[in-house]
Design a protein around this motif. Sequence first.
Motif, PDB file in Angstrom:
ATOM      1  N   GLY A 102       0.809  -1.210   0.000  1.00 34.83           N
ATOM      2  CA  GLY A 102       0.000   0.000   0.000  1.00 34.83           C
ATOM      3  C   GLY A 102       0.840   1.257   0.000  1.00 34.83           C
ATOM      4  N   ARG A 155       1.055   4.214  -2.835  1.00 34.42           N
ATOM      5  CA  ARG A 155       0.882   5.629  -2.484  1.00 34.42           C
ATOM      6  C   ARG A 155       2.066   6.458  -2.961  1.00 34.42           C
ATOM      7  NH1 ARG A 155      -0.335   8.551   3.411  1.00 34.42           N
ATOM      8  NH2 ARG A 155       0.581  10.543   2.809  1.00 34.42           N
ATOM      9  N   GLN A 161       1.998   6.907  -6.685  1.00 33.64           N
ATOM     10  CA  GLN A 161       0.992   7.890  -7.078  1.00 33.64           C
ATOM     11  C   GLN A 161       1.466   9.315  -6.807  1.00 33.64           C
ATOM     12  OE1 GLN A 161      -2.678   6.829  -5.115  1.00 33.64           O
ATOM     13  NE2 GLN A 161      -2.994   5.006  -6.374  1.00 33.64           N
ATOM     14  N   GLU A 162       2.341   9.468  -5.837  1.00 29.87           N
ATOM     15  CA  GLU A 162       2.900  10.784  -5.526  1.00 29.87           C
ATOM     16  C   GLU A 162       4.061  11.151  -6.442  1.00 29.87           C
ATOM     17  OE1 GLU A 162       3.914  10.507  -1.413  1.00 29.87           O
ATOM     18  OE2 GLU A 162       1.827  10.583  -0.723  1.00 29.87           O
ATOM     19  N   ASP A 187      -0.550   5.997   5.979  1.00 32.23           N
ATOM     20  CA  ASP A 187      -1.975   5.882   5.668  1.00 32.23           C
ATOM     21  C   ASP A 187      -2.135   5.299   4.261  1.00 32.23           C
ATOM     22  OD1 ASP A 187      -4.690   6.221   5.154  1.00 32.23           O
ATOM     23  OD2 ASP A 187      -4.772   8.230   6.016  1.00 32.23           O
ATOM     24  N   THR A 200      -5.275   4.181   3.231  1.00 30.21           N
ATOM     25  CA  THR A 200      -6.722   4.103   3.027  1.00 30.21           C
ATOM     26  C   THR A 200      -7.067   4.104   1.551  1.00 30.21           C
ATOM     27  OG1 THR A 200      -7.104   5.254   5.129  1.00 30.21           O
ATOM     28  CG2 THR A 200      -8.922   5.226   3.552  1.00 30.21           C
ATOM     29  N   ASP A 201      -6.392   4.945   0.765  1.00 29.31           N
ATOM     30  CA  ASP A 201      -6.715   5.078  -0.654  1.00 29.31           C
ATOM     31  C   ASP A 201      -6.009   4.063  -1.533  1.00 29.31           C
ATOM     32  OD1 ASP A 201      -8.360   7.240  -0.064  1.00 29.31           O
ATOM     33  OD2 ASP A 201      -6.752   8.709  -0.344  1.00 29.31           O
ATOM     34  N   THR A 202      -5.088   3.278  -0.973  1.00 29.09           N
ATOM     35  CA  THR A 202      -4.354   2.308  -1.802  1.00 29.09           C
ATOM     36  C   THR A 202      -4.477   0.880  -1.283  1.00 29.09           C
ATOM     37  OG1 THR A 202      -2.300   2.800  -0.590  1.00 29.09           O
ATOM     38  CG2 THR A 202      -2.683   3.996  -2.659  1.00 29.09           C
ATOM     39  N   ASP A 212      -6.933  -1.141  -1.644  1.00 25.70           N
ATOM     40  CA  ASP A 212      -7.463  -1.990  -2.715  1.00 25.70           C
ATOM     41  C   ASP A 212      -6.361  -2.428  -3.671  1.00 25.70           C
ATOM     42  OD1 ASP A 212     -10.014  -1.861  -1.689  1.00 25.70           O
ATOM     43  OD2 ASP A 212     -10.731  -0.358  -3.120  1.00 25.70           O
ATOM     44  N   ASP A 261      -8.389   4.869   8.630  1.00 23.60           N
ATOM     45  CA  ASP A 261      -9.066   3.657   8.158  1.00 23.60           C
ATOM     46  C   ASP A 261      -8.109   2.475   7.955  1.00 23.60           C
ATOM     47  OD1 ASP A 261     -11.578   4.740   8.212  1.00 23.60           O
ATOM     48  OD2 ASP A 261     -11.616   5.277   6.089  1.00 23.60           O
ATOM     49  N   THR A 306      -3.645   1.480   7.599  1.00 19.26           N
ATOM     50  CA  THR A 306      -2.240   1.864   7.480  1.00 19.26           C
ATOM     51  C   THR A 306      -1.381   0.618   7.305  1.00 19.26           C
ATOM     52  OG1 THR A 306      -1.637   1.693   9.822  1.00 19.26           O
ATOM     53  CG2 THR A 306      -2.550   3.801   9.090  1.00 19.26           C
TER      54      THR A 306
END
Length: 226
Positions: free
Chosen positions: A20, A24, A27-28, A169, A171-173, A175, A214, A216
Amino acid sequence: MKSILVIAAHPDDETLGCGGTMARLAQEGKAVHVAYVADGVGSRIPTGLPDQQALAARRLAAANACTVLGAQLPRFGDYPDNRLDSVPLLEVVQYIEALICDHRPDTIFTHHCGDLNIDHQLVHKAVGTACRPQAGHPVTTLLFFETPSSTEWQTPGDAPAFTPNWFVDITDTLDLKIQAAQCYESELRPWPHPRSVQGIEHLARWRGATVGVDATEAFMLGRYRT
């Protein structure tokens, strides 16, 4: 973090430990590199030599997982699976030093020293040796991840416990981490095994709950230099 190198003992450890976070960071806009040390399949063969079909399948799964996470295509070592204690530590250190020389990462993610798996332990030690804080060394941050079905399976008192003090965190990755884990279909197990889809998600949710988000991934900070 500018350039990241994940050094894992076996293909799938990267996803389980920090998938995860890899997604992230990718994506950054960070460059995320992955390298494996052992072949990951040889210990399942009586001779200890990897079956070529199984090896090809594991490497394809690793490439697919890295693609899902947005990482660069991985590099593969061919050291004997679950037999790194049969290899001179210096040889593994030199392999890792070459990776660092090629990628010049400022941050390395690798295994925690207290894992039950011998390869995880020795990769941790080799990374620490390769990252001795000498003048001009590019690595400023060392982070150690947990690996479900290895970190928590170590018995109390046999090794240092994993006590995380660095949380990312995801949460957005989350999945994407689960999608990458599913690339390793042959390595997943049914619930309640910790290396099941549910186990991977529950761990992320629990680690998140301990710091108020949510989901980590948890790490132990080995070194940080500004």
